[in-house]
Design an enzyme around this catalytic site. Structure first.
Site, PDB file in Angstrom:
ATOM      1  CE  LYS A 216      39.795 -26.736  -5.925  1.00 57.36           C
ATOM      2  NZ  LYS A 216      39.300 -25.995  -7.070  1.00 57.36           N
ATOM      3  CB  CYS A 356      45.055 -23.048 -12.587  1.00 51.00           C
ATOM      4  SG  CYS A 356      43.987 -21.647 -12.373  1.00 51.00           S
TER       5      CYS A 356
END
Ligand SMILES: Cc1ncc(COP(=O)(O)O)c(C=O)c1O
Length: 398
Positions: A216, A356
């Site tokens: 990320k 999630c």
């Protein structure tokens, strides 16, 4: 200070036509210097680290350990307190297995928050201790009054996201850590959505453990980071056993290496660690103050424009000062997957789903949301394309 060069040119993937990438919170694109650094390892000096004595191996070891030094400095930590893992998920599991099983019993309390990613929930469920959640207010912030009530019960650990991957909320980690420490609890911070965007100084934040993930942060997949306070790491047993993590192996028992080696069993993702070193160099070269200011500019513009879209509910804090580099939203009558699919057909990549974070979805009372997330290469024009795309989505369902 703003970004001086158009960062899009630094990402080879973005050279293709009709691609507006707004999903960096799921995984960021890889910066060219990262690809080059990994390519160099594979084409010029690939060798096993820590063991070989020939020059190629020495170069590989230096590159791997050099990456650790730069990654540590980038996050305000030290090399001895910086462990490479596969991702942030593995970093949190490492703490829950190693520190958790030694220090937390079934009757002990671990405090989580309602805005955690499953990566910062399931490892604590597996540990089998008692769990309690700090609720999320209607403004998308943590309810710190309830946090204080939970602290009064004497938890062993507080595990909290620095920035929520759904609401975008930036949590006040310094304050949370100070209150947790005063109550005798340690603090683990999931920094997956923070490190790529804002200047992070693990020591100044007061986190005992701080975990993040390379993919990320414009780095490769397969590499994550756990920073841990030295005295805690020294007292922790290994998480995985095997090569490199030992100082001596007897027939029936072994002595273990000092951290960080104790927690890096087997052949590590060498190229990926070197790639992550290049990623933090890339971000440092842009300047994290400038990266953060750019995020403020693009995210602020996105929020402003999303608010004008009829029928759209924006999740998360209204104030930009509480918000990281993303915006989640939903239409009452259009499923987030339909939104993402129709946007995708127009070349606009956003994420849809529960992200999630199912406990948070239940708190919000929605099964899913759409999420646009922003990176150093995004511009106001990218946001405009998102808004135009959303107009078309509304047109399809009108
Ligand atoms: C806040 C947060 N924590 C943890 C993760 C898990 O990251 P990884 O799959 O790299 O372990 C993510 C990624 O989706 C995230 O956004």
């Amino acid at each position: 200070m703003t970004l001086t060069t158009p960062a899009a040119a630094d990402f080879p993937v973005l050279a293709q036509e009709n691609l507006t990438y707004l999903d960096s919170a799921a995984t960021a694109q890889t910066a060219r210097p990262v690809i080059e650094a990994m390519d160099e390892y594979y084409t010029e000096y690939r060798a096993s680290i820590h063991r070989g004595v020939y020059p190629l191996a020495a170069r590989a070891t230096d590159a791997y350990e050099g990456a650790r030094e730069r990654v540590a400095a980038f996050a305000g930590s030290t090399p001895g307190e910086t462990i490479f893992t596969k991702n942030v998920t593995e970093a949190i599991n490492l703490v829950s297995y190693s520190w958790g099983r030694t220090n937390v019993g079934p009757d002990d309390l671990v405090v989580l928050t309602q805005m955690e990613h499953h990566s910062n929930i399931v490892p604590w469920q597996l540990l089998g201790s008692r769990l309690a959640y700090v609720p999320v207010t209607d403004e998308g912030l943590l309810d710190l009054d309830v946090f204080d009530e939970l602290l009064a019960q004497g938890p062993k650990l507080v595990a909290v996201a620095h920035v929520s991957n759904v609401l975008g909320t930036i949590n006040p980690i310094e304050e949370i850590a100070a209150r947790a420490h005063a109550a005798g609890a340690l603090v683990l911070v999931d920094g997956a959505q923070a490190v790529p965007h804002l200047p992070v100084d693990v020591a100044a934040l007061g986190a005992d453990f701080y975990a993040w993930t390379g993919h990320k942060a414009y780095g490769p997949t397969g590499i994550g980071v756990l920073h841990g306070r030295r005295e805690l790491l020294e007292a922790m047993p290994p998480f995985l056993g095997g090569g490199h993590m030992i100082s001596r192996v007897g027939d029936y028992e072994s002595q273990f290496a000092e951290p960080p080696a104790r927690f890096e069993a087997g052949t590590m993702p060498v190229a990926e660690a070197i790639g992550l070193g290049a990623a933090v160099d890339y971000l440092s070269g842009l300047g994290m103050d400038a990266v953060w200011e750019h995020s403020r500019d693009v995210t602020g513009y996105a929020i402003e424009r999303l608010r004008t879209v009829p029928g759209l509910t924006l999740h998360g804090p209204a104030e930009l000062e509480h918000r990281g580099s993303l915006a989640s939203f939903a239409f009452e009558d259009i499923h987030p997957h339909d939104v993402a699919e129709i946007l995708g057909r127009q070349g606009v990549c956003v994420r849809a789903g529960h992200h999630c974070a199912q406990p948070l979805m239940r708190r919000l009372g929605v099964p899913a949301s759409s999420r646009a997330s922003f990176a150093v290469h995004n511009t106001h024009e990218d946001v405009d394309r998102l808004i135009e795309g959303l107009d078309k989505v509304r047109g399809v369902f009108a």
